[in-house]
Design a protein around this motif. Structure first.
Motif, mmCIF file in Angstrom:
data_model
loop_
_atom_site.group_PDB
_atom_site.id
_atom_site.type_symbol
_atom_site.label_atom_id
_atom_site.label_comp_id
_atom_site.label_asym_id
_atom_site.label_seq_id
_atom_site.Cartn_x
_atom_site.Cartn_y
_atom_site.Cartn_z
ATOM 1 N N ASN A 1 65.205 78.748 42.951
ATOM 2 C CA ASN A 1 65.522 80.445 42.444
ATOM 3 C C ASN A 1 65.912 81.353 43.216
ATOM 4 O O ASN A 1 65.713 81.983 43.062
ATOM 5 C CB ASN A 1 65.191 80.348 40.999
ATOM 6 C CG ASN A 1 65.748 79.239 39.738
ATOM 7 O OD1 ASN A 1 66.614 78.861 39.851
ATOM 8 N ND2 ASN A 1 64.651 79.158 38.487
ATOM 9 N N SER A 2 63.945 81.362 44.341
ATOM 10 C CA SER A 2 64.444 82.107 44.943
ATOM 11 C C SER A 2 65.239 82.931 45.811
ATOM 12 O O SER A 2 65.665 84.088 46.381
ATOM 13 C CB SER A 2 62.512 82.898 45.208
ATOM 14 O OG SER A 2 62.408 81.741 46.178
ATOM 15 N N LYS B 1 61.147 77.270 41.136
ATOM 16 C CA LYS B 1 61.260 78.733 41.342
ATOM 17 C C LYS B 1 61.212 78.951 42.462
ATOM 18 O O LYS B 1 61.777 80.099 43.311
ATOM 19 C CB LYS B 1 59.106 78.416 41.829
ATOM 20 C CG LYS B 1 58.831 80.304 41.821
ATOM 21 C CD LYS B 1 57.330 80.110 41.764
ATOM 22 C CE LYS B 1 57.103 81.814 42.121
ATOM 23 N NZ LYS B 1 55.496 81.795 42.361
#
Length: 139
Positions: free
Chosen positions: A135-136, A132
């Motif tokens: 990806n951010s 997460k």
């Protein structure tokens, strides 16, 4: 000469007592909470922090390190059982494969031994958090 040795030992012991109290407070634990987490009695921890006991044995330090969730070696160094590395003498640490570490070791969290199922859950949670975050950053 003997008086100097005694004074040095006393100074080292006082350093340990103060550092133990600082570590406990830094974690936000009361003496009772540390006792519950480590299995070391609250009375004994209080006596240590007040300088009314000798530096504890390595076995007790192991329990305290688990209760404080700090490396055992760190507490052993603070207690004077292990030599502290001189500044600039630390060797660079090789990276540890966290996935392998989780599966290849017996682990304890808050005084409770993790089962294989617990370790699998921790691995999944870390993977989800890692991906997460990665990806951010890429967006």
């Amino acid at each position: 000469m003997l008086t100097n040795v005694y004074q040095e030992m006393r100074v080292a012991a006082m350093y340990f007592y103060d550092k133990l109290k600082d570590l406990r407070k830094l974690k936000g634990y009361t003496i009772r909470e540390l006792a519950d987490r480590s299995g070391v009695s609250a009375a004994y921890i209080s006596q240590l922090e007040n300088g009314n006991r000798n530096i504890p044995s390595p076995d007790v330090l192991m329990k305290l390190s688990e209760g404080l969730n700090i490396p055992y070696a760190e507490l052993m160094k603070i207690a004077g059982y292990l030599d502290k590395p001189e500044s600039g003498q630390d060797k660079p640490k090789a990276p540890v494969n966290l996935r392998r570490f989780l599966h290849d070791n017996e682990l304890i969290f808050d005084g409770i031994e993790l089962t294989e199922q617990d370790k699998e859950w921790v691995e999944r949670m870390l993977s989800a958090l890692f991906w997460k975050e990665r990806n951010s950053r890429n967006e």
